[in-house]
Design an enzyme around this catalytic site. Structure first.
Site, mmCIF file in Angstrom:
data_model
loop_
_atom_site.group_PDB
_atom_site.id
_atom_site.type_symbol
_atom_site.label_atom_id
_atom_site.label_comp_id
_atom_site.label_asym_id
_atom_site.label_seq_id
_atom_site.Cartn_x
_atom_site.Cartn_y
_atom_site.Cartn_z
ATOM 1 N N GLY A 2 0.839 -1.190 0.000
ATOM 2 C CA GLY A 2 0.000 0.000 0.000
ATOM 3 C C GLY A 2 0.875 1.241 0.000
ATOM 4 O O GLY A 2 1.550 1.523 0.991
ATOM 5 N N ALA A 3 0.885 1.960 -1.112
ATOM 6 C CA ALA A 3 1.779 3.108 -1.258
ATOM 7 C C ALA A 3 1.025 4.426 -1.175
ATOM 8 O O ALA A 3 1.388 5.401 -1.835
ATOM 9 C CB ALA A 3 2.535 3.016 -2.579
ATOM 10 N N GLY A 7 1.248 4.439 4.213
ATOM 11 C CA GLY A 7 2.109 3.306 3.908
ATOM 12 C C GLY A 7 3.493 3.752 3.468
ATOM 13 O O GLY A 7 4.515 3.197 3.890
ATOM 14 N N ARG A 26 0.490 -0.355 -6.445
ATOM 15 C CA ARG A 26 -0.248 -0.780 -7.636
ATOM 16 C C ARG A 26 0.375 -0.194 -8.903
ATOM 17 O O ARG A 26 0.387 -0.822 -9.957
ATOM 18 C CB ARG A 26 -1.715 -0.366 -7.516
ATOM 19 C CG ARG A 26 -2.451 -1.063 -6.375
ATOM 20 C CD ARG A 26 -3.930 -0.726 -6.399
ATOM 21 N NE ARG A 26 -4.621 -1.246 -5.221
ATOM 22 C CZ ARG A 26 -5.034 -2.495 -5.091
ATOM 23 N NH1 ARG A 26 -4.820 -3.363 -6.065
ATOM 24 N NH2 ARG A 26 -5.656 -2.890 -3.995
ATOM 25 N N GLY A 122 -3.011 4.313 16.156
ATOM 26 C CA GLY A 122 -2.737 5.397 17.092
ATOM 27 C C GLY A 122 -2.560 6.717 16.381
ATOM 28 O O GLY A 122 -2.723 6.835 15.157
ATOM 29 N N ALA A 126 0.733 10.850 8.394
ATOM 30 C CA ALA A 126 1.762 10.469 7.436
ATOM 31 C C ALA A 126 2.788 11.585 7.237
ATOM 32 O O ALA A 126 3.998 11.329 7.203
ATOM 33 C CB ALA A 126 1.111 10.109 6.098
ATOM 34 N N LYS A 176 -12.773 6.279 16.541
ATOM 35 C CA LYS A 176 -12.414 7.704 16.663
ATOM 36 C C LYS A 176 -12.655 8.436 15.348
ATOM 37 O O LYS A 176 -12.894 9.655 15.354
ATOM 38 C CB LYS A 176 -10.978 7.851 17.151
ATOM 39 C CG LYS A 176 -9.909 7.245 16.254
ATOM 40 C CD LYS A 176 -9.462 8.157 15.141
ATOM 41 C CE LYS A 176 -8.557 7.441 14.165
ATOM 42 N NZ LYS A 176 -8.146 8.310 13.041
ATOM 43 N N SER A 239 -6.424 15.602 9.371
ATOM 44 C CA SER A 239 -7.292 14.422 9.408
ATOM 45 C C SER A 239 -8.334 14.505 8.288
ATOM 46 O O SER A 239 -9.110 15.467 8.216
ATOM 47 C CB SER A 239 -8.000 14.333 10.761
ATOM 48 O OG SER A 239 -9.099 13.444 10.689
ATOM 49 N N GLU A 261 -12.650 6.887 6.128
ATOM 50 C CA GLU A 261 -12.950 5.637 6.813
ATOM 51 C C GLU A 261 -14.106 5.795 7.806
ATOM 52 O O GLU A 261 -14.864 4.860 8.040
ATOM 53 C CB GLU A 261 -11.699 5.123 7.541
ATOM 54 C CG GLU A 261 -10.547 4.745 6.625
ATOM 55 C CD GLU A 261 -10.770 3.439 5.878
ATOM 56 O OE1 GLU A 261 -11.897 2.930 5.873
ATOM 57 O OE2 GLU A 261 -9.793 2.947 5.274
#
Length: 311
Positions: A2-3, A7, A26, A122, A126, A176, A239, A261
């Protein structure tokens, strides 16, 4: 594997220690040629980091970090069944699978038998990791070799705290995101910082209640994977979930280019809560909000009209 931004940031952080790291993407062409990720502009890929699009290149690795979006984890596990047995699989995604209504560790147990499941979660953005800023996260693993894994994945700027409560760690990271959507909507609608503080506090109570009902230890949620991640994602526009909540609060549609998500997790958790009889009013409100069934003002009015109770 996963880039995406997270990741790649993990791969860069580990490769800077001199470890040989392979990053599966990918479409590795641009990253391989330019030694830079389009998701992390300005971050050079270390020489110890190999970028590949061939999953077979991972066969010489005994530890694989799965850094794909939560809803992509099940297809990834199903696509490479021969790669998993005998390896440690560290899920670095946060959420609940919509089809199976489970977290990443259960998906690994179900779809990758013979692998050792672990969860890395946690408060870690990135961009901060890629810049080498100090970050502390939770590594959840119940295997006897967990301490060695903790030592291997920790770096001078990434401090990992070990837990054997995989359910609690992954639910903290998943739930969260739902509360971050709510907190963003509160600020986006102009309801103020006091309302955001109340949303975070009552949201944390929901997170703990849901996690305990689903078999987690409540104290796990007070750590980095729960409370720590909640604080980060409810207060920073780095976020995606918080930014998406801001947009909803302003009456805008969710950006289809963003992997949010919290939206999928709210839907999944609302279904779980209804089946199990768990009282999760903020989660239900967020699920209705992202589905376009209510406005922020209507959701707030419903929450404020709930019966008074002891804290």
């Amino acid at each position: 594997m996963g880039a995406g931004a997270f990741g790649t940031a993990l791969a860069v952080t580990l490769a800077r220690t001199g470890q040989e790291v392979t990053l599966w993407a990918r479409d590795p062409g641009t990253m391989h040629a330019r030694r830079e990720s389009p998701r992390l502009p300005g971050t050079r890929l270390p020489a110890a980091l190999q970028v590949t699009g061939d999953a077979a290149a991972l066969e010489r690795s005994d530890t694989i970090l799965l850094a794909v979006p939560m809803q992509a984890l099940s297809p990834l596990l199903a696509a490479h069944p021969g790669l998993w047995p005998g390896r440690v699989l560290v899920a670095c995604c946060k959420g609940i699978d919509l089809a199976r209504l489970t977290g990443p560790s259960r998906l690994i147990r179900d779809l990758a038998p013979g692998a050792v499941p672990a969860v890395l979660t946690g408060p870690g953005f990135a961009a901060d990791l890629a810049r080498g800023l100090p970050t502390a996260m939770t590594l959840a693993c119940a295997d006897p070799g967990a301490a060695a894994l903790q030592a291997r994945l920790s770096t001078p700027v990434l401090r990992l705290y070990l837990s054997d409560d995989l359910t609690g760690a992954e639910l903290g990271g998943a739930l969260k995101n739902v509360i971050a959507l709510a907190a963003g909507a509160v600020i986006g609608a102009g309801l103020g910082d006091s309302a955001r503080a109340a949303t975070m506090t009552r949201g944390f109570a929901e997170m703990t209640r849901a996690a305990a009902h689903l078999g987690a230890r409540p104290e796990t949620l007070t750590g980095l994977s729960g409370f720590g991640d909640l604080v980060l994602t409810c207060t920073s526009e780095q976020s995606r979930n918080y930014r998406s909540g801001l947009a909803l609060g302003r009456g805008e549609a969710l950006d289809p280019a963003l992997t949010v998500e919290g939206a999928a997790t709210a839907r999944a958790m609302a279904r779980l809560a209804e089946d199990a009889g768990i009282d999760l009013p903020i989660t239900r409100a967020v699920a209705a909000l992202v589905a376009g069934e209510v406005s922020v003002r209507d959701a707030l009015a419903a929450l404020m009209a709930r019966p008074l109770k002891q804290e």
